[in-house]
Design an enzyme around this catalytic site. Structure first.
Site, mmCIF file in Angstrom:
data_model
loop_
_atom_site.group_PDB
_atom_site.id
_atom_site.type_symbol
_atom_site.label_atom_id
_atom_site.label_comp_id
_atom_site.label_asym_id
_atom_site.label_seq_id
_atom_site.Cartn_x
_atom_site.Cartn_y
_atom_site.Cartn_z
ATOM 1 C CG HIS A 1 -0.304 0.384 2.649
ATOM 2 N ND1 HIS A 1 0.399 -0.602 3.159
ATOM 3 C CD2 HIS A 1 -0.186 1.164 3.298
ATOM 4 C CE1 HIS A 1 0.920 -0.232 4.308
ATOM 5 N NE2 HIS A 1 0.467 0.984 4.454
ATOM 6 C CE LYS B 1 14.019 -0.265 5.954
ATOM 7 N NZ LYS B 1 14.928 -1.410 5.792
ATOM 8 C CE LYS C 1 11.882 -9.596 10.324
ATOM 9 N NZ LYS C 1 11.666 -8.363 11.184
ATOM 10 C CB SER D 1 15.629 1.405 8.644
ATOM 11 O OG SER D 1 16.319 0.409 9.251
#
Ligand code: NAD
Length: 473
Positions: free
Chosen positions: A67, A72, A108, A364
Site C-alpha cells: 500500500h 520493508k 520480511k 532505517s
C-alpha cells in the site's frame, strides 16, 4: 484453530487483527486485503560448504503489503525460520510502519540457517546468493523492497547485500537505498545501533509523562526514580537500560540466559556488560545479589519490566505472579495473548512491541532518505545554525548586559549533527505514536488494551490508503 493444528504465528497475528478490526468500520473486503500477504517468494539454492559438501539453503522473502512503496523488513538468520513465521513478521512490519507513520509496506526475509554453524566465508556466499536471487525476481531495490538486519544478521550482512546489489545494477544512482542498517562508511546513518533501545525509552517516557495514566496507576509522573527490570542485555536491552539510567531511573535487576542479578541501589549496564565479558557470566557482579533463576527477575516488585530477549517469556503460567505496574515489550512477542488477558484484569499496562520497538525501522527510514538525498544529515544547516545562534546570543547579551555560562553558550550555539537529528526525529516519532494510540484507546472504553488500540491505529491508516486508491470500486 482446533487443538490438533500446530501453532501458527501468522494465525495469531490474524487473531489480534480481527480482535481490533471489530472497533473499525471498514469494508470486510478491505480488511481481508490488508491481512493477506501479497507475495511469498520461497527460494532454494545450493552452496558449497568449506568441506566441499553441497548444501541446499531454504530461504524466504515475504512482501505483506505494497500500500506504500517500497516495502520493508529485516532478514533473519535462524534455524527456526519457516514460511509461517516470515509471513507473520512481514505483516507485523506493515502494522508497525503504519503506526509510526513510516511510509513503507511490510516485508520480511528469512534463511533457515544457524549462523554460528557456518564460517564467515560461507555466510558471505549465502548472503550474496540470496541477494542475487532477490534481484532476479525484482524482490529488492530502493523503490521496491528494502531489507534490514534482524535476528542473526547485522551491519556485515547488510554490507554484502548492498555490494552484491550494486554489482548487479551498475549505475543505479540510488542503489545504496536497497538495504538499511549498513555501516556508516557504506551509507549507513549514525544512531541506528541504539535506535530500538532509544525508541523503547522514548515510548515509555511518553506514557510516564501522561498525568491521567500515572495517576490511574498510583504512580508519580515521569521516569525519574522509577525502578526498572530488564531481561536480555543484548543490543536492545543494553541500550534501553542505558537510556533509563541516564534519565534518572534505577535499573534494579538485569537478567541474562545464565542468571539474573538484583541491586536495590541500581545497576550500571556498562559495568555489568564488562563484568560479563570478563567472567563469562552476569552473576557475582560486585554489590549485587544473584537470583536463583533468571526468570525470577521477571517477577520482582518494580515499576517497569522490559523483556528484551525472546518471545513468549511471559505467559499464562507466570503472568499471575508479575508485580510490575508497566510492561514495555522491547522484544517481539514476549507476552502471550493469555498473559494479555491477565494484565487487563490486574490493571497492568502492557505497552505493545508492535510500536514500542519500532525505533529500528524508524531510523532505517531516515537512512533510506539519506541514501536517496545523497547528503549527510546536518551537512547543509549545521554551520548556518551555529552562526545564527551566535548572533542571536550576542544580541541578547548586548541588550541585557548579562552573559550566559560557557556551558550554556556551547549548548545554545550547537548546530545539529547527524546523530542529533536522528535522535530528535525518533523522539518525535515515538512520542506522537504513543499519543495517537492512547487517544484511540481512551476514545473507546470497549477497547480492552493498548495492543488492540495499536492495531486499530494501524488498520485505520492502511485501510484509508486502500479506500482512497479506490481498489474496491
Ligand atoms: P540480541 O541477540 O542482541 O540480545 C538478546 C539477548 O537476550 C542476548 O544477550 C541473549 O543472551 C539474551 N537472552 C537470551 N535468552 C535469554 C533468557 N532466557 N533470559 C534472559 N536473557 C536472554 O538481540 P536484540 O537485537 O537485542 O533483540 C532482542 C529482541 O528485540 C528480539 O525479540 C528482537 O526481535 C527484538 N527487536 C530487535 C530490534 C533491533 O533493532 N535489534 C528491533 C525490533 C525488535
Amino acid at each position: 484453530m482446533s487443538a490438533q493444528q500446530p501453532y501458527s504465528f501468522f494465525h495469531s497475528v490474524e487473531q489480534s487483527f480481527d480482535k481490533a478490526a471489530k472497533f473499525t468500520k471498514w469494508d470486510p473486503g478491505i480488511l481481508e486485503q490488508i491481512k493477506a500477504c501479497n507475495a511469498v517468494y520461497q527460494i532454494r539454492f545450493p552452496i558449497k560448504r568449506d568441506d566441499g559438501s553441497i548444501e541446499v539453503i531454504e530461504a524466504y522473502r515475504v512482501q505483506h503489503s505494497q500500500h506504500k512503496s517500497p516495502c520493508k523488513g529485516g532478514i533473519r538468520f535462524s534455524d527456526e525460520v519457516n514460511q509461517d513465521e516470515v509471513m507473520a513478521l512481514a505483516s507485523l512490519m506493515t502494522y508497525k510502519c503504519a503506526i509510526v507513520n513510516v511510509p513503507f509496506g511490510g516485508a520480511k526475509g528469512g534463511l533457515k540457517i544457524n549462523p554460528r554453524s557456518y564460517s564467515t566465508y560461507e555466510l558471505e556466499k549465502i548472503t550474496r546468493r540470496y541477494t542475487s536471487e532477490l534481484v532476479k525476481k525484482n524482490f529488492i531495490g530502493p523503490g521496491i523492497d528494502v531489507p534490514a538486519p534482524d535476528y542473526g544478521t547485522g551491519e556485515r550482512e547488510m554490507a554484502w547485500i548492498v555490494d552484491t546489489y550494486q554489482s548487479l545494477k551498475p549505475g543505479e544512482i540510488d542503489s545504496a537505498g536497497c538495504v538499511t542498517g549498513k555501516p556508516v562508511s557504506l551509507g549507513g546513518v549514525r544512531g541506528r545501533k541504539e535506535a530500538t533501545g532509544l525508541g523503547v525509552f522514548y515510548g515509555i517516557r511518553e506514557v510516564c509523562n501522561m498525568h491521567e495514566v500515572m495517576h490511574g496507576m498510583g504512580l508519580p509522573v515521569g521516569v525519574e526514580g522509577k525502578t526498572i527490570v530488564v531481561q536480555g542485555l543484548g543490543n536492545v536491552g543494553y541500550h534501553t537500560a542505558k537510556f533509563f539510567r541516564e534519565h534518572g531511573s534505577k535499573v534494579i535487576a538485569l537478567a541474562e540466559y545464565e542468571g539474573a542479578i538484583y541491586s536495590a541501589d541500581g545497576l550500571n549496564e556498562e559495568e555489568v556488560f564488562q563484568h560479563r565479558k570478563k567472567t563469562g557470566s552476569i552473576l557475582n557482579f560486585p554489590g549485587a545479589t544473584n537470583l536463583a533463576k533468571n526468570t525470577d527477575a521477571l517477577e520482582l516488585e518494580c515499576d517497569i519490566l522490559i523483556p528484551a530477549a525472546l518471545e513468549n517469556v511471559i505467559n499464562a503460567e507466570n503472568a499471575p505472579r508479575i508485580k510490575a505496574k508497566i510492561i514495555g515489550e522491547a522484544a517481539n512477542g514476549p507476552c502471550t495473548p493469555e498473559a494479555d488477558e491477565i494484565f487487563t484484569k490486574k490493571r497492568i499496562l502492557c505497552v505493545p512491541d508492535m510500536y514500542l520497538n519500532a525505533g529500528g525501522v524508524t531510523v532505517s527510514y531516515f537512512e533510506w532518505l539519506k541514501n536517496l538525498s545523497h547528503v549527510r544529515y546536518g551537512r547543509l544547516e549545521k554551520r548556518f545554525t551555529e552562526n545564527l545562534n551566535t548572533h542571536i546570543l550576542a544580541q541578547i547579551e548586548g541588550l541585557t548586559g548579562k552573559q550566559v555560562s560557557d556551558q550554556e553558550r556551547a549548548f545554545i550555539k550547537h548546530g545539529p549533527d547527524e546523530v542529533d537529528l536522528v535522535y530528535s526525529g525518533l523522539e518525535e516519532t515515538m512520542s506522537a505514536a504513543t499519543r495517537e494510540i492512547m487517544d484511540i484507546w481512551h476514545s473507546n472504553p470497549e477497547i480492552p488494551d493498548m495492543r488492540t488500540a495499536a492495531y486499530v491505529s494501524a488498520i485505520n491508516k492502511v485501510a484509508t490508503i486502500y479506500a482512497e486508491l479506490g481498489i474496491f470500486p
